[in-house]
Design an enzyme around this catalytic site. Structure first.
Site, PDB file in Angstrom:
ATOM      1  N   ASP A  95       0.835  -1.210   0.000  1.00 41.15           N
ATOM      2  CA  ASP A  95       0.000   0.000   0.000  1.00 41.15           C
ATOM      3  C   ASP A  95       0.871   1.262   0.000  1.00 41.15           C
ATOM      4  O   ASP A  95       0.561   2.237  -0.677  1.00 41.15           O
ATOM      5  CB  ASP A  95      -0.879  -0.032   1.270  1.00 41.15           C
ATOM      6  CG  ASP A  95      -2.287   0.520   1.058  1.00 41.15           C
ATOM      7  OD1 ASP A  95      -2.631   0.872  -0.083  1.00 41.15           O
ATOM      8  OD2 ASP A  95      -3.046   0.587   2.042  1.00 41.15           O
ATOM      9  N   ASN A 154       0.748   7.906   5.042  1.00 36.62           N
ATOM     10  CA  ASN A 154       2.038   7.341   5.459  1.00 36.62           C
ATOM     11  C   ASN A 154       1.922   6.142   6.397  1.00 36.62           C
ATOM     12  O   ASN A 154       2.778   5.264   6.378  1.00 36.62           O
ATOM     13  CB  ASN A 154       2.920   8.432   6.067  1.00 36.62           C
ATOM     14  CG  ASN A 154       2.254   9.154   7.199  1.00 36.62           C
ATOM     15  OD1 ASN A 154       1.054   9.041   7.409  1.00 36.62           O
ATOM     16  ND2 ASN A 154       3.037   9.905   7.945  1.00 36.62           N
ATOM     17  N   LYS A 177     -12.289   7.256   6.479  1.00 36.94           N
ATOM     18  CA  LYS A 177     -11.915   7.411   5.071  1.00 36.94           C
ATOM     19  C   LYS A 177     -10.395   7.411   4.977  1.00 36.94           C
ATOM     20  O   LYS A 177      -9.737   8.345   5.419  1.00 36.94           O
ATOM     21  CB  LYS A 177     -12.436   8.735   4.496  1.00 36.94           C
ATOM     22  CG  LYS A 177     -12.245   8.773   2.966  1.00 36.94           C
ATOM     23  CD  LYS A 177     -12.314  10.160   2.380  1.00 36.94           C
ATOM     24  CE  LYS A 177     -11.009  10.905   2.433  1.00 36.94           C
ATOM     25  NZ  LYS A 177      -9.902  10.290   1.676  1.00 36.94           N
ATOM     26  N   SER A 230      -2.501  17.339   6.148  1.00 36.41           N
ATOM     27  CA  SER A 230      -1.690  18.550   6.044  1.00 36.41           C
ATOM     28  C   SER A 230      -2.407  19.743   6.679  1.00 36.41           C
ATOM     29  O   SER A 230      -3.628  19.708   6.910  1.00 36.41           O
ATOM     30  CB  SER A 230      -1.421  18.841   4.572  1.00 36.41           C
ATOM     31  OG  SER A 230      -2.654  19.061   3.921  1.00 36.41           O
ATOM     32  N   THR A 233      -5.410  21.185   4.548  1.00 40.64           N
ATOM     33  CA  THR A 233      -6.621  20.360   4.687  1.00 40.64           C
ATOM     34  C   THR A 233      -7.206  20.537   6.090  1.00 40.64           C
ATOM     35  O   THR A 233      -8.423  20.647   6.262  1.00 40.64           O
ATOM     36  CB  THR A 233      -6.292  18.871   4.438  1.00 40.64           C
ATOM     37  OG1 THR A 233      -5.721  18.759   3.135  1.00 40.64           O
ATOM     38  CG2 THR A 233      -7.524  18.000   4.518  1.00 40.64           C
ATOM     39  N   GLU A 251      -4.399  16.182  13.534  1.00 43.13           N
ATOM     40  CA  GLU A 251      -2.990  15.766  13.571  1.00 43.13           C
ATOM     41  C   GLU A 251      -2.381  16.210  12.250  1.00 43.13           C
ATOM     42  O   GLU A 251      -2.586  15.557  11.223  1.00 43.13           O
ATOM     43  CB  GLU A 251      -2.899  14.247  13.711  1.00 43.13           C
ATOM     44  CG  GLU A 251      -3.357  13.712  15.051  1.00 43.13           C
ATOM     45  CD  GLU A 251      -2.433  14.115  16.182  1.00 43.13           C
ATOM     46  OE1 GLU A 251      -1.329  14.618  15.928  1.00 43.13           O
ATOM     47  OE2 GLU A 251      -2.834  13.946  17.338  1.00 43.13           O
ATOM     48  N   GLY A 253       0.773  18.766  10.025  1.00 46.80           N
ATOM     49  CA  GLY A 253       2.166  18.692   9.606  1.00 46.80           C
ATOM     50  C   GLY A 253       3.140  19.301  10.607  1.00 46.80           C
ATOM     51  O   GLY A 253       2.749  19.757  11.679  1.00 46.80           O
ATOM     52  N   CYS A 285       5.210  12.816   9.939  1.00 46.09           N
ATOM     53  CA  CYS A 285       4.841  14.198  10.291  1.00 46.09           C
ATOM     54  C   CYS A 285       5.727  14.783  11.388  1.00 46.09           C
ATOM     55  O   CYS A 285       6.006  15.966  11.398  1.00 46.09           O
ATOM     56  CB  CYS A 285       3.400  14.216  10.738  1.00 46.09           C
ATOM     57  SG  CYS A 285       3.090  12.962  11.994  1.00 46.09           S
ATOM     58  N   GLU A 382       7.440  22.085   5.180  1.00 43.68           N
ATOM     59  CA  GLU A 382       7.436  20.637   5.359  1.00 43.68           C
ATOM     60  C   GLU A 382       7.673  19.972   3.998  1.00 43.68           C
ATOM     61  O   GLU A 382       6.968  20.251   3.035  1.00 43.68           O
ATOM     62  CB  GLU A 382       6.087  20.182   5.925  1.00 43.68           C
ATOM     63  CG  GLU A 382       6.053  18.708   6.206  1.00 43.68           C
ATOM     64  CD  GLU A 382       4.716  18.246   6.754  1.00 43.68           C
ATOM     65  OE1 GLU A 382       3.676  18.644   6.216  1.00 43.68           O
ATOM     66  OE2 GLU A 382       4.735  17.469   7.722  1.00 43.68           O
ATOM     67  N   GLY A 455      -1.674  21.226  15.111  1.00 40.79           N
ATOM     68  CA  GLY A 455      -2.857  20.461  15.462  1.00 40.79           C
ATOM     69  C   GLY A 455      -3.586  20.869  16.713  1.00 40.79           C
ATOM     70  O   GLY A 455      -3.187  21.785  17.440  1.00 40.79           O
ATOM     71  N   GLU A 459      -3.720  12.290  20.305  1.00 43.73           N
ATOM     72  CA  GLU A 459      -4.036  10.882  20.101  1.00 43.73           C
ATOM     73  C   GLU A 459      -3.235  10.077  21.122  1.00 43.73           C
ATOM     74  O   GLU A 459      -2.292  10.573  21.742  1.00 43.73           O
ATOM     75  CB  GLU A 459      -3.675  10.459  18.666  1.00 43.73           C
ATOM     76  CG  GLU A 459      -4.545  11.205  17.661  1.00 43.73           C
ATOM     77  CD  GLU A 459      -4.650  10.558  16.297  1.00 43.73           C
ATOM     78  OE1 GLU A 459      -3.614  10.349  15.663  1.00 43.73           O
ATOM     79  OE2 GLU A 459      -5.786  10.286  15.872  1.00 43.73           O
TER      80      GLU A 459
END
Ligand code: NAD
Length: 485
Positions: A95, A154, A177, A230, A233, A251, A253, A285, A382, A455, A459
């Site tokens: 993948d 990633n 997604k 990113s 987004t 979460e 960049g 990241c 980045e 961010g 998490e």
């Protein structure tokens, strides 16, 4: 390596694979060969609707389970993932193009850690009793409802589980997604969760590009959005969620600093810089892509860095010996090649690498630029590829100010044998996930996330539970109500 483990359809909704060929084709390309290995279809509005309807219905059932039973499903899924680590690692390698020597230890295993950890915590999610004399208050930790997870490319298996595990432990349902670049792995997680006993519809996977993500985020059935992606987004998703006051975890960049003081153990610092720039071919990241090295040890550091980087085994990620694989996609490779040109144009000194490799697939040699200055593009933006920028410094206060002079704040690392200095410097660095004499460790027990533009929320760790639940407080009056009239 076969792809027997490959998922059998594009989406996973309400406990089963779902295909809808009317959605746009998304090719899955193996980055080491440039060849298509699978095709999925983007979720049509109807597919998205099915997934959200399934999640909404299933959440009502799931929340009624005892937390202990919910936790048991997650820990069972963790065990299945560990049992199938080899198969899942091979799929992850196909993948993403990441070397099998990495995926065997960092992907399915990390996903299992998250499911095990949050599965174990589920039964411990209790409220408080707050005495007020005769009266009292009690609090209840309630799930948010339907959560949407949106992934970057990633770490597709890890990202799916870092989001699903705390969400499900708290009694939420999720529609996930994956990134359109790496759509396969999350489907296997959905399959395994069902095998572990998860009720149908509690975890669903829908494929698609940004517009599918946007449809999910704005749907009124959705109560929370957790994005890994990113900053541009993140701004869009955060704004869309804010319009309906939805909870978010972002979460995003980074352009994180790693500071190597003159008393550092050079081998360890070089090792940290290698891990923090070249692991996963630099597509992480939290990478410490601005390596500030004290001028007194700079040349020694660069010499060892070049010697050790020359030992990297660049090759087919399916080979056990390979330690550097290709970039995830042709598009990402081209972005990184643009930054290599920029580094040269801006006058940085190329120590090693700096070019695309002449072979099939999307390979870029691990690259070190020295004499990088703060104003250069490669020190500011980045890159998300195997490109390390080494900057010089002389003074502690100065390097802290320079390290903080970025809109990002995901991670930071310090290498020094002086522990007082280590804690003093880390205390002043603006970053969410920090390291002393190490870099890029991400155990599930530790909070992970950024400050500033990197961010919102965390998490992993117990902190993640706060982002997938909300407190209800209940005042209990034992006597009469005294109203003024
Ligand atoms: P990206 O922002 O292009 O895409 C991320 C996800 O968002 C994809 O699934 C994409 O389809 C979706 N998306 C795009 N537009 C959307 C919209 N308007 N609404 C809803 N969803 C939308 O990021 P990428 O290129 O996949 O990943 C690389 C970026 O992710 C880098 O900036 C990297 O630093 C970041 N990242 C952060 C972490 C972290 O934990 N902090 C981890 C990995 C990657």
């Amino acid at each position: 390596m076969s792809i027997d483990a490959q998922p059998t359809a594009s989406h996973f909704i309400n406990g089963q694979y779902v295909e809808d060929p009317s959605g746009a084709e998304i090719p899955v390309v193996f980055a080491a060969t440039g060849k298509r290995i699978a095709t999925v279809h983007a979720g049509t509005p109807d597919v998205v609707d099915q997934a959200l309807a399934a999640a909404k219905a299933a959440q009502a059932e799931w929340v009624a389970w005892s937390p202990r039973d919910r936790g048991r499903v997650l820990t069972r899924a963790a065990q299945i993932i560990r049992d199938r680590n080899e198969e899942l690692s091979q799929l992850e390698t196909l993948d993403t193009g990441k070397p099998i020597q990495e995926t065997r230890v960092a992907d399915a295993t990390s996903a299992a850690d998250a499911l095990e950890y949050f599965g174990g915590l589920a039964a411990g999610l209790t409220g408080e009793h707050i005495p007020l004399g005769e009266d009292w208050v009690y609090t209840v930790r309630e799930p948010l409802g339907v959560c949407v997870g949106i992934g970057a490319w990633n770490y597709p298996t890890q990202i799916a589980c870092w989001k699903a595990a705390p969400a499900l432990a708290c009694g939420n349902a999720m529609v996930f997604k994956p990134s359109e670049t790496t759509p396969l792995c999350a489907l296997k997680i959905a399959e395994i969760l069902i095998e572990a006993g998860l009720p149908k519809g509690v975890f669903n996977v829908v494929q698609g590009m940004g517009e599918t993500g946007a449809q999910l985020v704005t749907d009124p059935r959705v109560n929370k959005v957790s994005l890994t992606g990113s900053v541009p987004t993140g701004k869009k998703v955060y704004a869309a969620a804010a319009a309906e006051m939805k909870h978010v975890t972002m979460e995003l960049g980074g352009k994180s600093p790693m500071i190597v003081f003159e008393d550092a153990d050079i081998e360890n610092a070089v090792g940290g810089a290698i891990l923090g720039n070249f692991y996963s071919t630099g597509q992480i990241c939290s990478n410490g892509t601005r390596v500030f090295v004290h001028r007194a040890i700079k040349e020694k550091f660069l010499t060892r860095l070049a010697e050790r980087t020359a030992q990297a085994v660049i090759g087919d990620p399916r080979d056990d010996a390979t330690s550097i694989g290709p970039m995830v996609s042709e598009a990402q490779m081209n972005i990184v090649l643009g930054y290599l040109d920029k580094g040269r144009e801006d006058g940085a000194r190329l120590v090693c690498g700096g070019e695309r490799l002449d072979r099939d697939g999307f390979y870029i040699a691990p690259t070190v630029f020295a004499d990088v200055t703060d104003d250069m593009t490669i020190a500011q933006e980045e890159i998300f590829g195997p490109v390390m920028a080494v900057l010089d410094f002389d003074d502690e206060d100065d390097v802290i100010a320079r390290a903080n002079a970025t809109p990002y704040g995901l991670s930071a690392g310090v290498f020094t044998r002086d522990l007082s200095r280590a804690h003093r410097v880390i205390g002043r660095l603006q970053a969410g996930s920090c390291f002393i004499n190490s870099y890029n460790d991400a155990p599930v027990e530790a909070p992970f996330g950024g400050v500033k533009m990197s961010g919102v929320g965390r998490e992993n760790s117990k902190a993640a539970l706060d982002h997938y639940s909300q407190m209800k407080s209940v005042y209990v009056r034992m006597g009469d109500v005294e109203a003024p009239f």
